[in-house]
Design an enzyme around this catalytic site. Structure first.
Site, PDB file in Angstrom:
ATOM      1  CG  ASP A   1     -19.505 -28.048  16.147  1.00 50.40           C
ATOM      2  OD1 ASP A   1     -20.670 -27.804  15.798  1.00 50.40           O
ATOM      3  OD2 ASP A   1     -19.205 -28.463  17.277  1.00 50.40           O
TER       4      ASP A   1
ATOM      5  CE1 TYR B   1     -23.241 -30.818  18.342  1.00 50.85           C
ATOM      6  CE2 TYR B   1     -21.202 -31.427  17.228  1.00 50.85           C
ATOM      7  CZ  TYR B   1     -21.956 -30.513  17.937  1.00 50.85           C
ATOM      8  OH  TYR B   1     -21.431 -29.288  18.248  1.00 50.85           O
TER       9      TYR B   1
ATOM     10  CG  ASP C   1     -14.393 -29.042  17.294  1.00 46.57           C
ATOM     11  OD1 ASP C   1     -14.847 -28.105  16.608  1.00 46.57           O
ATOM     12  OD2 ASP C   1     -15.085 -29.997  17.693  1.00 46.57           O
TER      13      ASP C   1
ATOM     14  CD  GLU D   1     -15.784 -26.489  22.567  1.00 47.79           C
ATOM     15  OE1 GLU D   1     -15.218 -26.792  21.498  1.00 47.79           O
ATOM     16  OE2 GLU D   1     -16.172 -27.340  23.387  1.00 47.79           O
TER      17      GLU D   1
END
Length: 500
Positions: free
Chosen positions: A104, A252, A107, A465
């Site tokens: 994703d 999420y 990670d 990120e």
């Protein structure tokens, strides 16, 4: 680089949550926002330059990023060499093949819902800008990026009412800092069924497969038909067995509900199949044209409206779409890239329909003004900003060196064959002040804070990120600039021929 005309920079006093922010000038401004704020022309030092960015280079790198996010067995054509095979047993505990797909972000978890959204955006870019992307020899790579995602979604859809939506334990993974190639955290499986539904994830997967079926229709008709058939099945599953998706929470969580995903999927199915029942489905739903403040992995209303704007003549209605009145500090550029993609698409729709612009109350915005503002967002990301840096790794002379990404921050298997454990990863690499040993070329990070400042710190995941959906939206944001930059190149060399 040839000179380019300096677009007028528009300044907006942004009042939201009781604060005035400068980043908002470059941030999440759409028509609703434009029409409700006083506009004055200003000239920011450093924002009006005589150069244009290498948009073809930016596009190629944005697509290349997805090869660095691949899970599974990598093909011989793999260009990101610091990555290796990983997660080759995914799905084995339940005797299902869930190998492949995308990690994703920084990670090592595969979240099916945002992964499908990323595929939808990549496919949308391929559909709308096929000629432009093909002209710079990136269409094949883009199709490859799309197919890496759709192949996984097809494998995850194991029955008409079963869809695997996650591989990996988010909590365990986020307590560990290790390369995907060394991964030993639980590869826990999550799925939705008729008894435990998740309409958001099923409908988004339907949208991804429907949009991708258009991409492959003329190059692989059999695969395209397979995608469309699975899409129809997933949509029926999402609609008939309604229930909000919570399996990915707390990473999420669904805040907007599933109605937007159902409408988004129906819009794509109408575009892919030309079956009016999907258009009727959208138009018969009273909530489909509601006012929204974002276009994101969670909220697709604006996307569905934009997708059908030409069909239902929804031009004035877009005065009320989008434009956050505040800054979301965490991964803010995800909203910038998605808003920019919609701005370009709307400008294109206006031009195609021969409409000279958009009237929002007393303010009028031409298609060229809309696209010029969208271009300023892309240019901000690529370097026209107060930090004078690119927020895309590997692009330009100054870019983030410590992106929050496990694989990029630890030496590759080739350079360091010994296993790097979770704790070793944290102690030796996560807290290191050194640049990442692997440049994750094309990765767009979360971006600057509300004061246009950016601290290049690996530990600052909110700003450092990258995510797949951020890059996917950027592909659709930079692609429309390819034709413009090529025209500028041609004009420059024609007018300065005597100097060469």
């Amino acid at each position: 680089m040839p000179p380019s005309s300096c677009a007028v920079i528009e300044s907006y006093k942004i009042m939201g949550q009781g604060r005035i922010t400068r980043l908002g000038v470059w941030g999440l401004i759409l028509w609703h926002f434009l029409a409700r704020n006083k506009v004055t022309a200003i000239d920011h030092e450093g924002f009006c330059s005589t150069t244009t960015f290498a948009y073809r280079d930016a596009l190629g790198k944005a697509i290349l990023f997805f090869e660095g996010q691949r899970s599974g067995k990598l093909p011989e054509s793999q260009r990101v060499k610091w990555r290796g095979n990983s997660a080759l047993s995914d799905g084995k505990p339940e005797n299902v093949n869930l190998i492949g797909g995308y990690y994703d972000a920084g990670d090592n978890v595969k979240f099916g819902w945002p992964m499908a959204y990323s595929v939808s955006l990549l496919s949308w870019a391929a559909v709308e800008y096929q000629r432009e992307i093909s002209s710079v020899n990136q269409l094949g790579y883009l199709r490859g990026a799309i197919r890496w995602g759709t192949d996984f979604i097809l494998r995850a859809h194991t029955s008409p009412t079963t869809l695997y939506t996650q591989v990996g334990d988010g909590n365990a993974d986020h307590q560990c800092w290790e390369r995907p190639e060394d991964m030993d955290t639980p590869r826990t499986l999550s799925r939705i069924t008729s008894d435990s539904p998740g309409s958001e994830a099923a409908a988004e997967s339907a949208a991804a497969l429907a949009s991708a079926s258009i991409v492959f229709k003329k190059v692989d008709s059999i695969y395209s038909s397979r995608l469309l058939n699975h899409s129809k099945s997933l949509f029926e599953f999402a609609d008939k067995h309604r229930g909000s998706y919570q399996a990915s929470c707390p990473f999420y969580c669904s805040y907007s509900g599933y109605q937007d995903e159902l409408l988004w999927a129906a819009a794509w199915l109408y575009k892919a199949s030309e079956d009016n029942k999907y258009l009727d489905y959208v138009l018969s739903n009273q909530g489909w044209s509601q006012v929204v403040s974002e276009f994101s992995w969670d909220n697709k209303f604006a996307g569905a409206q934009m997708l059908l704007a030409k069909v239902i003549k929804l031009f004035s209605g877009f005065c009320f779409v989008g434009g956050l009145l505040y800054i979301r500090d965490s991964s803010n550029l995800q909203y910038v890239t998605s808003a920019t993609m919609l701005l370009f698409l709307y400008s294109k729709t206006l031009n195609t329909a021969h409409i000279n612009g958009l009237q929002c109350g007393s303010a009028h915005f031409s298609a060229s003004q809309i696209s010029a503002f969208a271009k300023s967002q892309v240019d901000y990301i690529l370097g026209k900003n107060p930090m004078k840096m690119s927020y895309m790794a590997g692009f330009g002379s100054k870019f983030p060196l410590q992106i929050h990404h496990r694989g990029a921050s630890i030496p590759s298997i080739g350079a360091h064959p010994a296993k790097v454990s979770c704790n070793d990863g944290y102690s030796s690499y996560y807290h290191s002040s050194n640049p990442n040993p692997n440049v994750h070329v094309g990765a767009i990070v979360g971006g600057p804070d509300s004061n246009d400042q950016f601290k290049d710190l690996r530990t600052d995941y909110s700003h450092a990120e990258p995510t797949t959906y951020m890059n996917a939206a950027f592909v659709g944001s930079v692609a429309p600039l390819l034709a413009q930059s090529e025209q500028e190149y041609l004009h420059f060399f024609q007018t300065n021929r005597q100097n060469y």
